[in-house]
Design a protein around this motif. Structure first.
Motif: not given
Length: 336
Positions: A155-160, A176-185, A260-267, A280-283
């Motif tokens: 939840r923290d990871l996808v929380d903008p 980036d938040a929208a992409v992560m939301a699709l991966l986890y949601g 770009i998404v991988q780097l966003a999650i890395q940060r 990203p795949h962990a989501l």
């Protein structure tokens, strides 16, 4: 910091360190013709196949060890006749030797692939045969469980709001938040999320999205309201006209790169103190594991993930059992 310089659509030039020469014939313990062919094989990998330097170095080492083994095993440097007469027992002996040298299954599999690739190159010239590989059982691939995040970490990871302090344009953070939301949601692969077209965006009353996954198979998936809201928040401030194109774009308006998404999650995982396994795949793994933990049906999860076989999905039962066991050991007063 803008991300456009990371994805230009052109293949990145090879680093200067890859300019060092490839191993020549003298590197290989074989009859002159086979040693020369080995050098030509490496050149073909580097040129026509555009293999990475890491792959070329690993393959060169593996085939070099194989040819040295054959020299010892056969009592002479292998030539075309010896390679054409090779038996499954010779390959098994090579694998046994490498296993005794301490190689694990992953490295043995790579060595076998390298030797097969080399002998296939020779076979096209009538200098070897590869049918012997059909009678040799490959080492089993190491079985590692996917590393799911905890519900709180996911939840923290996808929380903008967790990225509010980053010095990046608001629309990029929302994207980036929208992409992560699709991966986890929704449990999408990153390639699937980035393949969605603007016309197919699940927003408003559209609570489904149709995805074309591996093998060209399509599946229609439900999209929960928090995910739809994340996409709507991104669309509301995206500076580009997305009509007729992909839903997610990069800083210059072109298709968004997975990197770009991988780097966003890395940060973000650095800021949140999450492990390196938070990718990203962990989501996607977390989506399946958390559904199963809440009583989700395995067949339904299989359909949501787009797995061709139920056995692929069953790995999540082991993940959930491990999570329960870890919780038991950490909380039960007699677990010690």
């Amino acid at each position: 910091m803008r991300d456009s310089h990371l994805h230009t659509g052109r293949k990145a030039p090879r680093p200067a360190t890859e300019a060092r020469p490839l191993p020549g014939p003298a590197f290989f313990s074989a009859a002159p013709q086979i040693a020369e062919e080995a050098a030509l094989w490496l050149q073909a990998l580097s040129g026509e196949r555009r293999a990475s330097r890491h792959t070329i170095d690993a393959y060169a080492r593996d085939v070099g060890v194989f040819l040295r083994f054959l020299t010892e095993h056969l009592g002479a440097k292998p030539d075309a006749a010896a390679l054409s007469a090779m038996q499954p027992a010779d390959l098994r002996a090579f694998l046994a030797r490498r296993r005794n040298d301490g190689l694990e299954s992953r490295s043995l599999l790579r060595a076998l692939a390298a030797v097969r690739n080399f002998l296939r190159f020779l076979e096209k010239k009538g200098l070897a045969r590869t049918d012997v590989f059909g009678a040799v059982r490959a080492p089993k691939r190491p079985h590692s469980l996917p590393k799911a995040l905890t519900v709180g970490d996911a939840r923290d990871l996808v929380d903008p709001e967790q990225r509010a302090g980053e010095a990046r344009e608001p629309w990029v953070l929302a994207r980036d938040a929208a992409v992560m939301a699709l991966l986890y949601g929704v449990g999408l692969r990153i390639s699937e999320a980035l393949s969605i077209q603007r016309a197919d965006a699940p927003i408003g009353r559209t609570d489904r999205v149709t995805i074309t996954g591996k093998g060209g198979k399509t599946r229609t998936l439900p999209v929960i309201e928090p995910v739809r809201r994340a996409i709507e928040a991104y669309l509301a401030i995206c500076p580009y006209d997305l009509a007729g194109g992909p839903l997610f774009v990069g800083a210059r308006g072109g298709p968004l790169s997975p990197r770009i998404v991988q780097l966003a999650i890395q940060r973000l995982r650095g800021a949140l103190g999450l492990p390196d396994s938070a990718t990203p795949h962990a989501l996607r793994h977390s989506f399946a594991t958390h559904l199963l933990g809440r009583g989700g049906d395995l067949r339904t999860i299989q359909e949501l993930l787009g797995h061709a076989s139920l056995s692929t999905t069953q790995i999540y039962t082991a993940v959930d059992k491990q999570r329960l066991l870890d919780a038991y050991r950490s909380a039960h007063p007699r677990a010690d």
